[in-house]
Design a protein around this motif. Sequence first.
Motif, PDB file in Angstrom:
ATOM      1  N   THR A 277       0.827  -1.209   0.000  1.00  0.00           N
ATOM      2  CA  THR A 277       0.000   0.000   0.000  1.00  0.00           C
ATOM      3  C   THR A 277       0.855   1.250   0.000  1.00  0.00           C
ATOM      4  O   THR A 277       0.622   2.195  -0.762  1.00  0.00           O
ATOM      5  N   PHE A 278       1.887   1.253   0.853  1.00  0.00           N
ATOM      6  CA  PHE A 278       2.764   2.421   0.940  1.00  0.00           C
ATOM      7  C   PHE A 278       3.535   2.635  -0.361  1.00  0.00           C
ATOM      8  O   PHE A 278       3.555   3.740  -0.914  1.00  0.00           O
ATOM      9  N   ALA A 279       4.179   1.565  -0.862  1.00  0.00           N
ATOM     10  CA  ALA A 279       5.027   1.697  -2.046  1.00  0.00           C
ATOM     11  C   ALA A 279       4.225   2.116  -3.266  1.00  0.00           C
ATOM     12  O   ALA A 279       4.650   2.986  -4.044  1.00  0.00           O
ATOM     13  N   THR A 280       3.051   1.518  -3.454  1.00  0.00           N
ATOM     14  CA  THR A 280       2.230   1.845  -4.621  1.00  0.00           C
ATOM     15  C   THR A 280       1.705   3.276  -4.542  1.00  0.00           C
ATOM     16  O   THR A 280       1.758   4.028  -5.525  1.00  0.00           O
ATOM     17  N   SER A 281       1.213   3.660  -3.377  1.00  0.00           N
ATOM     18  CA  SER A 281       0.680   5.016  -3.205  1.00  0.00           C
ATOM     19  C   SER A 281       1.782   6.055  -3.391  1.00  0.00           C
ATOM     20  O   SER A 281       1.569   7.099  -4.019  1.00  0.00           O
ATOM     21  N   ARG A 282       2.954   5.762  -2.866  1.00  0.00           N
ATOM     22  CA  ARG A 282       4.044   6.737  -2.991  1.00  0.00           C
ATOM     23  C   ARG A 282       4.500   6.865  -4.443  1.00  0.00           C
ATOM     24  O   ARG A 282       4.847   7.957  -4.904  1.00  0.00           O
ATOM     25  N   THR A 283       4.517   5.748  -5.174  1.00  0.00           N
ATOM     26  CA  THR A 283       4.891   5.804  -6.593  1.00  0.00           C
ATOM     27  C   THR A 283       3.965   6.740  -7.359  1.00  0.00           C
ATOM     28  O   THR A 283       4.410   7.561  -8.173  1.00  0.00           O
ATOM     29  N   ILE A 284       2.670   6.633  -7.083  1.00  0.00           N
ATOM     30  CA  ILE A 284       1.692   7.494  -7.759  1.00  0.00           C
ATOM     31  C   ILE A 284       1.898   8.955  -7.362  1.00  0.00           C
ATOM     32  O   ILE A 284       1.917   9.852  -8.211  1.00  0.00           O
ATOM     33  N   THR A 285       2.078   9.207  -6.073  1.00  0.00           N
ATOM     34  CA  THR A 285       2.170  10.593  -5.602  1.00  0.00           C
ATOM     35  C   THR A 285       3.478  11.263  -5.996  1.00  0.00           C
ATOM     36  O   THR A 285       3.538  12.491  -6.095  1.00  0.00           O
ATOM     37  N   ARG A 286       4.521  10.492  -6.215  1.00  0.00           N
ATOM     38  CA  ARG A 286       5.814  11.094  -6.559  1.00  0.00           C
ATOM     39  C   ARG A 286       5.970  11.363  -8.052  1.00  0.00           C
ATOM     40  O   ARG A 286       6.991  11.901  -8.478  1.00  0.00           O
ATOM     41  N   MET A 287       4.993  11.018  -8.853  1.00  0.00           N
ATOM     42  CA  MET A 287       5.134  11.231 -10.296  1.00  0.00           C
ATOM     43  C   MET A 287       5.285  12.706 -10.637  1.00  0.00           C
ATOM     44  O   MET A 287       5.901  13.065 -11.643  1.00  0.00           O
ATOM     45  N   GLY A 288       4.735  13.577  -9.798  1.00  0.00           N
ATOM     46  CA  GLY A 288       4.861  15.006 -10.061  1.00  0.00           C
ATOM     47  C   GLY A 288       6.285  15.527  -9.950  1.00  0.00           C
ATOM     48  O   GLY A 288       6.605  16.588 -10.508  1.00  0.00           O
ATOM     49  N   PRO A 342      -7.916   7.575  -6.323  1.00  0.00           N
ATOM     50  CA  PRO A 342      -8.942   6.596  -5.951  1.00  0.00           C
ATOM     51  C   PRO A 342      -9.331   5.661  -7.093  1.00  0.00           C
ATOM     52  O   PRO A 342      -9.822   4.556  -6.855  1.00  0.00           O
ATOM     53  N   VAL A 343      -9.114   6.095  -8.334  1.00  0.00           N
ATOM     54  CA  VAL A 343      -9.425   5.256  -9.491  1.00  0.00           C
ATOM     55  C   VAL A 343      -8.208   4.460  -9.941  1.00  0.00           C
ATOM     56  O   VAL A 343      -8.284   3.263 -10.235  1.00  0.00           O
ATOM     57  N   VAL A 344      -7.025   5.134  -9.973  1.00  0.00           N
ATOM     58  CA  VAL A 344      -5.812   4.521 -10.523  1.00  0.00           C
ATOM     59  C   VAL A 344      -5.259   3.431  -9.610  1.00  0.00           C
ATOM     60  O   VAL A 344      -4.848   2.361 -10.094  1.00  0.00           O
ATOM     61  N   LEU A 345      -5.226   3.672  -8.303  1.00  0.00           N
ATOM     62  CA  LEU A 345      -4.643   2.686  -7.389  1.00  0.00           C
ATOM     63  C   LEU A 345      -5.321   1.314  -7.485  1.00  0.00           C
ATOM     64  O   LEU A 345      -4.629   0.295  -7.624  1.00  0.00           O
ATOM     65  N   LEU A 348      -4.325  -0.342 -10.896  1.00  0.00           N
ATOM     66  CA  LEU A 348      -2.946  -0.812 -10.987  1.00  0.00           C
ATOM     67  C   LEU A 348      -2.702  -2.079 -10.170  1.00  0.00           C
ATOM     68  O   LEU A 348      -1.859  -2.904 -10.528  1.00  0.00           O
ATOM     69  N   THR A 349      -3.412  -2.207  -9.085  1.00  0.00           N
ATOM     70  CA  THR A 349      -3.158  -3.331  -8.157  1.00  0.00           C
ATOM     71  C   THR A 349      -4.261  -4.378  -8.187  1.00  0.00           C
ATOM     72  O   THR A 349      -4.314  -5.241  -7.313  1.00  0.00           O
ATOM     73  N   HIS A 350      -5.151  -4.301  -9.199  1.00  0.00           N
ATOM     74  CA  HIS A 350      -6.261  -5.253  -9.323  1.00  0.00           C
ATOM     75  C   HIS A 350      -7.100  -5.300  -8.040  1.00  0.00           C
ATOM     76  O   HIS A 350      -7.498  -6.373  -7.579  1.00  0.00           O
ATOM     77  N   GLY A 351      -7.313  -4.117  -7.472  1.00  0.00           N
ATOM     78  CA  GLY A 351      -8.160  -4.021  -6.300  1.00  0.00           C
ATOM     79  C   GLY A 351      -7.474  -4.272  -4.977  1.00  0.00           C
ATOM     80  O   GLY A 351      -8.107  -4.173  -3.917  1.00  0.00           O
TER      81      GLY A 351
END
Length: 440
Positions: A277-288, A342-345, A348-351
Amino acid sequence: MATGRELMGRSLDRATTLRLGRTVSAQAYGQIVTVVVQIALVPLLLHAWGPGTYGAWLLLSAVPFYLTFSDFGFTYVAKNAMVMAVSAGQPDAATRVFHSIFALLCVAAPLLLGLSALIIIAVDVPDVLGADAVTPTTARATVLLLVVNVLLYQFFLLVCAGIRSENRPASEAIWAASARLLEGVAVAIAAVAGGGLVAAAAAMVGARLLALLGAYRWLRRLSGWLRLGVRAADRETLEGLWRPAIAYMLLPLGQALLIQAPVLVVGGALGAVGTVTFATSRTITRMGMAAINMINNSVTAEYAALAGSGDHQRAGRLLRVQAGVTLCIILVYAVTVLVAAPVVLPLLTHGAVAAAYPFLLLLVGSVAAEMIWSSLFTPIAAVNRHGTATVIFLIVAAATVALAGPLTERFGLNGTAAALLLAHAAMIPVTLLAGNYRAR
């Protein structure tokens, strides 16, 4: 809302605006090349080699890349010093920097190569790295060739410093990206032609050498006054560069702590589910951060040139433009992530991972704070006056790692994200004071 180009046009002269526009475009080209090479090579190498050999390649190639920092930051500070010297009308000073770093590399590269060869021969490389899909001889030859490639990369960086010296950051970025593309194509051709890991590593060396020679020939054609050599090298110049060089090395160390250590902390406290959860969420948030880094890299040479010429008024205008563009990017980034996550996570992780609050808000806040302080840090680093800020950053990063443990134990992922937010927020006043921005 005004675009970045409109903001630049309102505050900077036409020549500067055009130069920055070319540099941003070149940086974008570099980002595209990096993504395309990384994505394209995965299926190609998997098909050519199979999972076992491809996995061994990933393991073997990871180790030599640590030697990317083998010049201890000297080529980075050399770029800044040379731009400032040329802008100040002191090409002889730029030549002294160029020759001094070249002399240093000529001494350090053979020593590092010899030491690497001894270590590679002495250890069982496949066993140490877990690359049991290849023979020890293949593993040793591959790693040694990759070390040669990384050492050649140091000389390529120095030539890039020469290219940038007359404030040509766009040309430098294009050469750097094209060299990465050439390496990727070389590896692909070697693999498709039936070559193994040694052939791929040798192809990388050939591609890097070709890029080095091409970049140097281009440099000599456009800047005939600058050539590789040791005639103007002197110890005093190196002594003046080593402090900012070592200080700059603290930046990636601090970044590594804040990027890698929290994953270990979360894994130890919350287990595999929390880690994912942490790694996936951080990957998305750090794209900026990619957009901010592109802007920061684009203005670095401009700040150095303005400092060398003593034009503090234009430097102040550039800082205001950079701040305006940065704030626009942060606003767009924050809204985009909060709406899309909320849509992408789940997709990407199949729920397996869903957007969690306030965890996601804290992560977005930490990245926004990082965007702000990294932008403020850019003018400081561009003139090699970053020593105090990088030392404090490393201390802050270490303290954050120590704080993240108990916060994660008590508050879960919210505690980890809060620790990161505190770290990056703390760096904002540090960079403000280090840059003395009130005076601007």
